[in-house]
Design a protein around this motif. Structure first.
Motif, short mmCIF file in Angstrom:
data_model
loop_
_atom_site.label_atom_id
_atom_site.label_comp_id
_atom_site.label_asym_id
_atom_site.label_seq_id
_atom_site.Cartn_x
_atom_site.Cartn_y
_atom_site.Cartn_z
N ALA A 38 -17.88 -0.33 17.17
CA ALA A 38 -17.04 -1.51 17.40
C ALA A 38 -15.73 -1.33 16.66
O ALA A 38 -15.64 -0.57 15.69
CB ALA A 38 -17.74 -2.78 16.93
N THR A 39 -14.72 -2.05 17.12
CA THR A 39 -13.46 -2.09 16.39
C THR A 39 -12.93 -3.52 16.46
O THR A 39 -13.12 -4.22 17.45
CB THR A 39 -12.44 -1.07 16.95
OG1 THR A 39 -11.40 -0.90 16.00
CG2 THR A 39 -11.88 -1.48 18.28
N ARG A 40 -12.34 -3.93 15.38
CA ARG A 40 -11.76 -5.27 15.27
C ARG A 40 -10.25 -5.13 15.20
O ARG A 40 -9.73 -4.33 14.44
CB ARG A 40 -12.33 -5.99 14.04
CG ARG A 40 -13.76 -6.42 14.28
CD ARG A 40 -14.59 -6.56 13.02
NE ARG A 40 -15.92 -7.06 13.35
CZ ARG A 40 -16.91 -6.28 13.78
NH1 ARG A 40 -16.74 -4.98 13.92
NH2 ARG A 40 -18.09 -6.82 14.08
N GLY A 85 -13.97 -13.93 7.63
CA GLY A 85 -15.04 -14.51 6.83
C GLY A 85 -16.42 -14.29 7.44
O GLY A 85 -17.43 -14.40 6.75
N ASP A 86 -16.48 -13.96 8.74
CA ASP A 86 -17.76 -13.67 9.41
C ASP A 86 -18.25 -12.26 9.11
O ASP A 86 -19.39 -11.92 9.45
CB ASP A 86 -17.61 -13.78 10.94
CG ASP A 86 -17.34 -15.19 11.42
OD1 ASP A 86 -17.79 -16.15 10.77
OD2 ASP A 86 -16.65 -15.34 12.45
N GLN A 87 -17.40 -11.41 8.51
CA GLN A 87 -17.76 -10.00 8.31
C GLN A 87 -18.88 -9.85 7.29
O GLN A 87 -18.93 -10.55 6.29
CB GLN A 87 -16.54 -9.19 7.88
CG GLN A 87 -15.35 -9.30 8.82
CD GLN A 87 -15.71 -9.11 10.28
OE1 GLN A 87 -16.19 -8.06 10.67
NE2 GLN A 87 -15.49 -10.13 11.08
N THR A 88 -19.78 -8.90 7.57
CA THR A 88 -20.93 -8.62 6.70
C THR A 88 -21.08 -7.10 6.56
O THR A 88 -20.34 -6.34 7.18
CB THR A 88 -22.23 -9.16 7.35
OG1 THR A 88 -22.46 -8.42 8.56
CG2 THR A 88 -22.14 -10.65 7.65
N ASP A 89 -22.05 -6.67 5.79
CA ASP A 89 -22.34 -5.24 5.70
C ASP A 89 -22.69 -4.69 7.08
O ASP A 89 -22.34 -3.54 7.40
CB ASP A 89 -23.48 -4.97 4.71
CG ASP A 89 -23.04 -5.09 3.25
OD1 ASP A 89 -21.83 -5.04 2.96
OD2 ASP A 89 -23.93 -5.22 2.39
N ASP A 90 -23.38 -5.47 7.91
CA ASP A 90 -23.74 -5.01 9.25
C ASP A 90 -22.50 -4.78 10.12
O ASP A 90 -22.42 -3.78 10.84
CB ASP A 90 -24.68 -6.00 9.95
CG ASP A 90 -26.10 -5.96 9.39
OD1 ASP A 90 -26.49 -4.93 8.78
OD2 ASP A 90 -26.82 -6.96 9.55
N THR A 91 -21.54 -5.69 10.06
CA THR A 91 -20.33 -5.48 10.86
C THR A 91 -19.53 -4.31 10.31
O THR A 91 -18.91 -3.57 11.07
CB THR A 91 -19.46 -6.76 10.96
OG1 THR A 91 -19.10 -7.20 9.66
CG2 THR A 91 -20.18 -7.86 11.70
N ASN A 150 -20.50 -0.29 3.75
CA ASN A 150 -20.67 -1.69 3.38
C ASN A 150 -19.35 -2.44 3.54
O ASN A 150 -18.32 -1.84 3.83
CB ASN A 150 -21.23 -1.82 1.95
CG ASN A 150 -20.30 -1.21 0.92
OD1 ASN A 150 -19.10 -1.44 0.91
ND2 ASN A 150 -20.87 -0.39 0.03
N LEU A 151 -19.42 -3.75 3.36
CA LEU A 151 -18.25 -4.61 3.57
C LEU A 151 -17.11 -4.28 2.61
O LEU A 151 -15.95 -4.29 3.01
CB LEU A 151 -18.66 -6.09 3.45
CG LEU A 151 -17.56 -7.11 3.73
CD1 LEU A 151 -16.95 -6.90 5.11
CD2 LEU A 151 -18.09 -8.52 3.59
N ASP A 152 -17.41 -3.97 1.35
CA ASP A 152 -16.35 -3.64 0.40
C ASP A 152 -15.55 -2.41 0.85
O ASP A 152 -14.32 -2.40 0.76
CB ASP A 152 -16.91 -3.43 -1.00
CG ASP A 152 -17.35 -4.74 -1.65
OD1 ASP A 152 -16.86 -5.82 -1.25
OD2 ASP A 152 -18.20 -4.68 -2.56
N MET A 203 -8.85 -15.91 9.09
CA MET A 203 -8.09 -15.11 10.05
C MET A 203 -9.00 -14.63 11.18
O MET A 203 -10.06 -14.07 10.95
CB MET A 203 -7.46 -13.91 9.36
CG MET A 203 -6.66 -13.02 10.26
SD MET A 203 -6.09 -11.57 9.33
CE MET A 203 -4.46 -11.44 9.99
N LYS A 204 -8.55 -14.86 12.42
CA LYS A 204 -9.35 -14.46 13.59
C LYS A 204 -9.01 -13.03 14.01
O LYS A 204 -7.85 -12.61 13.94
CB LYS A 204 -9.10 -15.41 14.76
CG LYS A 204 -9.71 -16.77 14.54
CD LYS A 204 -9.59 -17.63 15.77
CE LYS A 204 -10.28 -18.95 15.52
NZ LYS A 204 -10.28 -19.80 16.72
N VAL A 205 -10.04 -12.32 14.44
CA VAL A 205 -9.88 -10.97 14.97
C VAL A 205 -10.67 -10.86 16.27
O VAL A 205 -11.60 -11.63 16.52
CB VAL A 205 -10.36 -9.89 13.97
CG1 VAL A 205 -9.47 -9.84 12.74
CG2 VAL A 205 -11.82 -10.10 13.58
#
Length: 112
Positions: free
Chosen positions: A34-36, A66-72, A80-82, A101-103
């Motif tokens: 995936a790409t955002r 804000g919806d982003q997680t380690d899975d995304t 990981n998210l960091d 912020m929307k992506v």
């Protein structure tokens, strides 16, 4: 946004969706699915070609940072998210990670 809702017009073309050599290699290796982006680069069903290999866009939808997680982050090819946040902020100098912020998310898979 559900897949059944009408998508707004694209803001860019699919051939500009993944251009960084390291991202291309992640996609080819199956590590990036995936790409955002801040704009919409593809429609569901559209085909992206990377080094002669075809990938179909399966889903296109919006979410927030804000919806982003380690899975995304793993969808994006990071551990990981960091790591994902650090990479995004390093290629966009001065950008702040704003949870609201929307992506646009573009999920894709290899075409056999």
């Amino acid at each position: 946004m559900s897949q059944n809702e009408q998508l707004p017009p694209k803001t860019c073309e699919i051939d500009r969706m993944i251009t960084k050599p390291e991202d291309i290699q992640k996609v080819l290796a199956g590590k990036k699915t995936a790409t955002r982006r801040n704009g919409r680069y593809a429609d569901p069903g559209e085909i992206m070609l990377l080094e002669g290999k075809a990938f179909q866009v399966d889903r296109v939808y919006q979410e927030t940072l804000g919806d982003q997680t380690d899975d995304t982050a793993r969808q994006e090819g990071f551990g990981n998210l960091d790591q994902y946040k650090e990479a995004i902020l390093s290629i966009h100098p001065g950008m702040k990670w704003k949870p609201a912020m929307k992506v646009w998310v573009h999920e894709f898979s290899a075409v056999d």
